[in-house]
Design an enzyme around this catalytic site. Structure first.
Site, PDB file in Angstrom:
ATOM      1  CG  HIS A 295      41.873  62.997  69.124  1.00 40.44           C
ATOM      2  ND1 HIS A 295      41.948  64.091  68.308  1.00 40.44           N
ATOM      3  CD2 HIS A 295      42.700  63.240  70.160  1.00 40.44           C
ATOM      4  CE1 HIS A 295      42.804  64.966  68.822  1.00 40.44           C
ATOM      5  NE2 HIS A 295      43.274  64.473  69.944  1.00 40.44           N
TER       6      HIS A 295
ATOM      7  CE  LYS B 128      38.566  63.631  53.795  1.00 43.70           C
ATOM      8  NZ  LYS B 128      38.389  64.524  54.944  1.00 43.70           N
ATOM      9  NE  ARG B 129      46.408  56.630  57.107  1.00 39.61           N
ATOM     10  CZ  ARG B 129      47.350  56.050  57.849  1.00 39.61           C
ATOM     11  NH1 ARG B 129      48.362  56.774  58.311  1.00 39.61           N
ATOM     12  NH2 ARG B 129      47.321  54.767  58.103  1.00 39.61           N
TER      13      ARG B 129
ATOM     14  CE  LYS C 134      40.009  59.980  57.857  1.00 37.69           C
ATOM     15  NZ  LYS C 134      39.813  61.392  58.228  1.00 37.69           N
TER      16      LYS C 134
ATOM     17  CB  THR D  45      42.190  69.532  60.742  1.00 34.38           C
ATOM     18  OG1 THR D  45      42.948  68.370  60.413  1.00 34.38           O
ATOM     19  CG2 THR D  45      41.887  69.567  62.240  1.00 34.38           C
TER      20      THR D  45
ATOM     21  CE  LYS E 253      45.308  70.527  57.471  1.00 36.70           C
ATOM     22  NZ  LYS E 253      45.791  69.140  57.272  1.00 36.70           N
TER      23      LYS E 253
HETATM   24  C1  LIG Z   1      45.281  67.960  57.661  1.00 33.52           C
HETATM   25  C2  LIG Z   1      45.902  66.674  57.322  1.00 33.52           C
HETATM   26  C3  LIG Z   1      45.249  65.482  57.639  1.00 33.52           C
HETATM   27  C4  LIG Z   1      43.854  65.447  58.257  1.00 33.52           C
HETATM   28  O1  LIG Z   1      42.917  65.369  57.201  1.00 33.52           O
HETATM   29  P1  LIG Z   1      41.365  65.033  57.460  1.00 33.52           P
HETATM   30  O2  LIG Z   1      40.768  65.173  56.116  1.00 33.52           O
HETATM   31  O3  LIG Z   1      40.873  66.064  58.421  1.00 33.52           O
HETATM   32  O4  LIG Z   1      41.310  63.658  57.993  1.00 33.52           O
HETATM   33  C5  LIG Z   1      45.860  64.293  57.311  1.00 33.52           C
HETATM   34  N1  LIG Z   1      47.060  64.262  56.710  1.00 33.52           N
HETATM   35  C6  LIG Z   1      47.719  65.400  56.377  1.00 33.52           C
HETATM   36  C7  LIG Z   1      49.040  65.302  55.690  1.00 33.52           C
HETATM   37  C8  LIG Z   1      47.166  66.643  56.676  1.00 33.52           C
HETATM   38  O5  LIG Z   1      47.830  67.759  56.363  1.00 33.52           O
END
Ligand SMILES: *Cc1c(COP(=O)(O)O)cnc(C)c1O
Length: 820
Positions: A357, A552-553, A558, A663, A667
């Site tokens: 990953h 995101k985190r 990032k 991911t 979305k």
């Molecule tokens: C999809 C999702 C992530 C992943 O987000 P990235 O922007 O791809 O790092 C992290 N936390 C939650 C709650 C998510 O639904």
């Protein structure tokens, strides 16, 4: 087997029954929480029957099964998802309404199951949904943490505070305790080789802990298939240690029971970093050992020769966290089944698969050899043996190449020596994959390059991540989902499981009436988000602005910092304009959400900066009409479900080559938000699918990154010269525009000095990309066309496609249909 009646009258009857019996309460005096619980128990009855039938069928047909081992499952809420997958949402809506409740209020009472940090855990949850929906015999295995990811609070100064997440406090209707399914797991003790001409050893003494199973039912979409997620809880083997009591050591006896329970007490809140803590190693082994014992018990019930394990079992390692499955399976086959080394290794090698990953060095797991020898003495012996045979084979292929042996060894030299888990996972697996095309290429050319040269390229592949369109379109954006069904004249049960069908909405981009409906849904989703912010934070949002979202985190790679520095730049530009000129500017509302690891100082400082920038901008009468910023606390799956459908653009702006896939980018695009991003991870494949004209790309490319970092170190250019606009922004922060400037110096210095994540290199092109966004947004018709075209081309990113690739190209797994 008789099913549950699902007409509205039967549903209300079942609901009232559960209120009176399961909950022992009165229907006439029930709050929303009680009503949620009764509805959940009633829905659960359906799941249990389907689950039973599914498991019976699997036992009877004995197909090959796959097991998805993940230390994290970020499931979110279950009730809405279960209702939609069962096709019972409308019936339950009517049913609870007849009883005086609103289904939306009940859904809102459920707490998220947040047994994960971010993308990796959410991916595991999407894959379970897709496995069940595609009728694949797949079980998940994980840990039942008493506390999931911490709750994030923001102090008045803007600091992140962490509070525990007691998610099990109100009882959890979605899990079934299986107190009869339990295994003993050993730690510490002594391992002694038998030296009887076999590779066997005996492992005795130490601490024994009990693993108890809790099962979570995973319903497929419009199918009877209901798979299982088995989560382990740790318990002391005996309630207390009698010997300690007899010796008058009361405290010691109590402590030993505490330490057994501690193993599954809390999820480690780190994303993309490792810590080498003993308890984390114990979590990993506890979970791996219990899962393997359970998998092998099921296999033994088949009565097949042990050598046929690879014909019946595929084990997928979600990252290196479950890599101990490799030495643990060797231990069982050798010490308990008395197989010789080569036979055992051959079985392991044909059963285990590894998904990488990340290529970030700080995220690659390494365990100190002394710690491993202490906690898992037998496994350390086995790892040394694997390494010996492996390096002999490398030496044979590349004679005299000592550097290569050093690079490839499972043991990294140093003080202390460390076990490289990615190397172990790689050589113990049948196949290795990355999670997007670019990332899989990087795996092959960087961290596992030597292994590709030694084992051949065909072992290394790619499975681009996906997301489940059930949760991430149908559930979170019901109006858009309905519009798609109505327009395509295709049932949801069809297109939600064959997402390529979305392409058929493409011609409707030219249909003005369709565009109007599309835009109206986006507007209502913005209002839904504004309502959420109003009720949770008491803030009023301008829903007629462009919604720009980065959730995101929090992590340096990032680059939330790039975003907030860009916001400040926009603010300074607005301030310098005349009121007349400002009126022509695109109104923008910028949303941030995300948690930082509690020990990640720079990430927490970034949150503080965002919160304080929001405080100043949102109160500035000159500009607040044109630019506001919100940091929404406690990001979660449920918060994502409200934010994502409301976005006009979303930002995925990692330094090139650092985000394995992402991911949330998928979305947003599936919900008609356009992507602003770097040429990284799955952004690249999204752009290939939806067309480059529908995304906003910027920044340096992966091959440039190494040279740029070298330049920063050895030929630095003063930031005033290299990027004056950015220098100005940094100075304003230092001067105290957003509160005490000194506070932010450590964050600003990461940019002024090493700038490992290339903020100074990408800032100007980032600002230019945002200007293109503003320009494009002026033409509303064209913008909606882009939005429609984007959604139409997102079929590839369904997690159904991804899970079918694993099933077909990796696990050799076939679908099993459950009789109606
Ligand atoms: C999809 C999702 C992530 C992943 O987000 P990235 O922007 O791809 O790092 C992290 N936390 C939650 C709650 C998510 O639904």
């Amino acid at each position: 087997m008789r099913g549950v009646d699902t007409d509205v009258a039967s549903i209300t009857k079942s609901f009232v029954n559960h209120v009176q019996t399961s909950l022992a309460r009165q229907a006439s005096n029930l709050d929303d929480l009680g009503a949620y619980q009764a509805a959940a128990l009633s829905v659960r009855d359906n799941l249990i029957l389907n689950w039973n039938e599914t498991q019976l069928t699997y036992t009877r047909k004995a197909p090959k099964r796959a097991y998805y081992l993940s230390l994290e499952f970020l499931m979110g809420r279950t009730l809405d998802n279960a209702l939609l997958n069962l096709g019972l949402k409308d019936q339950y809506k009517d049913g609870v309404q007849k009883l005086g409740f609103s289904i939306e209020d009940l859904l809102d009472k459920e707490r998220d199951a947040a047994l994960g940090n971010g993308g990796l855990g959410r991916l595991a949850a999407c894959y379970l949904d897709s496995s069940a929906s595609q009728e694949l015999p797949v079980w998940g295995y994980g840990l039942r943490y008493k506390y999931g990811i911490f709750q994030q609070l923001i102090s008045p100064e803007g600091n992140q505070l962490e509070a525990p997440d007691p998610w099990l406090d109100n009882q959890n209707p979605w899990e079934l305790p299986r107190l009869d399914v339990s295994y003993e797991v050993r730690f510490y003790g002594q391992a002694e080789r038998l030296n009887d001409g076999t590779p066997r050893a005996s492992w005795t003494g130490g601490q024994e802990v009990l693993a108890v199973a809790y099962d979570v039912m995973i319903p497929g979409c419009y199918t009877k298939t209901t798979n299982n997620l088995r989560l382990w809880e740790s318990k002391p083997k005996r309630g207390f240690d009698l010997n300690s009591f007899n010796a008058g050591n009361y405290e010691g006896a109590v402590e030993s029971s505490n330490s057994a329970a501690a193993i599954t007490s809390v999820l480690y809140p780190n994303d993309h970093t490792t810590f080498g803590k003993e308890l984390r190693l114990k979590q990993q082994y506890f979970w791996t050992a219990a899962s393997l014992a359970d998998i092998l018990r099921r296999f033994r019930n088949l009565g097949k020769p042990i050598t046929e394990i690879p014909d019946y079992i595929a084990i997928q390692l979600n990252d290196t966290h479950p890599t101990l499955a490799i030495p643990e399976l060797m231990r069982i086959l050798i010490d308990e089944e008395d197989l010789d080394w080569d036979k055992a290794w051959n079985i392991v090698n044909n059963t285990v698969f590894y998904t990488n990953h990340t290529v970030l060095p700080e995220a690659l797991e390494k365990w100190p050899v002394p710690l491993m020898e202490h906690v898992l003495p037998r496994h350390m012996q086995i790892i040394y043996d694997i390494n010996l045979f492996f390096l002999q084979a490398v030496e044979k292929k590349f004679p005299g190449d000592r550097d290569r042996l050093g690079r490839m060894s499972l043991i990294e030299e140093g003080f202390p020596k460390q076990v490289r888990m990615a190397h172990l996972a790689c050589i113990g697996s049948k196949k290795v994959n990355g999670v997007a095309e670019l990332h899989s290429d990087l795996v092959k050319t960087t961290i596992l390059k030597d292994f590709v040269e030694f084992e051949g390229i065909s072992k290394f592949g790619n499975v681009t991540n996906g997301i489940t369109p059930r949760r991430w379109l149908d559930q979170c954006n019901p109006e858009l989902s309905d519009l798609i069904s109505k327009t395509l004249k295709v049932e949801k049960s069809v297109w939600l499981k064959n997402l390529d069908k979305l392409e058929e909405i493409l011609p409707f981009a030219e249909d003005a009436r369709f565009r109007k409906e599309w835009a109206a849904i986006k507007q209502r989703n913005k209002e839904r988000l504004a309502h959420y912010v109003q009720t949770t934070l008491g803030l009023t949002i301008n829903t007629h602005a462009m919604f720009d979202v980065q959730i995101k985190r929090l992590h340096e790679y990032k680059r939330q910092t790039l975003n907030i520095l860009g916001v400040i730049h926009r603010y300074l530009t607005l301030k310098a304009m005349s009121p007349e000129a400002r009126k022509k500017v695109n109104h923008r509302v910028v949303f941030f959400a995300g948690k930082a690891a509690p020990a990640y100082y720079i990430a927490k400082l970034t949150i503080r900066l965002i919160v304080n920038v929001a405080r100043i901008l949102n109160a500035d009468p000159d500009t607040k009409e044109y630019l506001t910023v919100y940091f929404l606390p406690d990001y979660s799956v449920s918060v994502a479900e409200v934010l994502i459908p409301a976005s006009d653009i979303s930002q995925h702006i990692s330094t090139a080559g650092t985000e394995a896939s992402g991911t949330s980018n998928m979305k947003f695009c599936l919900n008609g938000g356009l992507l602003v991003g770097t040429v990284d991870g799955a952004n690249i494949e999204i752009a290939e699918s939806v067309g480059e004209s529908n995304v906003f790309f910027f920044g340096h490319l992966t091959p440039d990154v190494e040279d740029l970092r070298y330049q920063h170190l050895y030929h630095p250019i003063p930031i005033e010269e290299k990027c004056p606009a950015l220098a100005n922004v940094l100075n304003k922060i230092s001067e105290g525009m957003f509160g005490d400037g000194g506070v932010y110096e450590p964050l600003l210095n990461t940019i002024r000095q090493i700038d490992h994540y290339l903020i100074t290199d990408d800032f100007d092109s980032y600002i230019a990309a945002l200007a293109m966004v503003d320009e494009a947004y002026l033409d509303k018709t064209e913008w909606i066309k882009k939005s429609i075209r984007t959604v139409a081309k997102m079929g590839k990113f369904s997690s159904d496609r991804a899970i079918l690739e694993y099933a077909e190209s990796y696990w050799n797994l076939e679908a099993v249909s459950i009789a109606k």
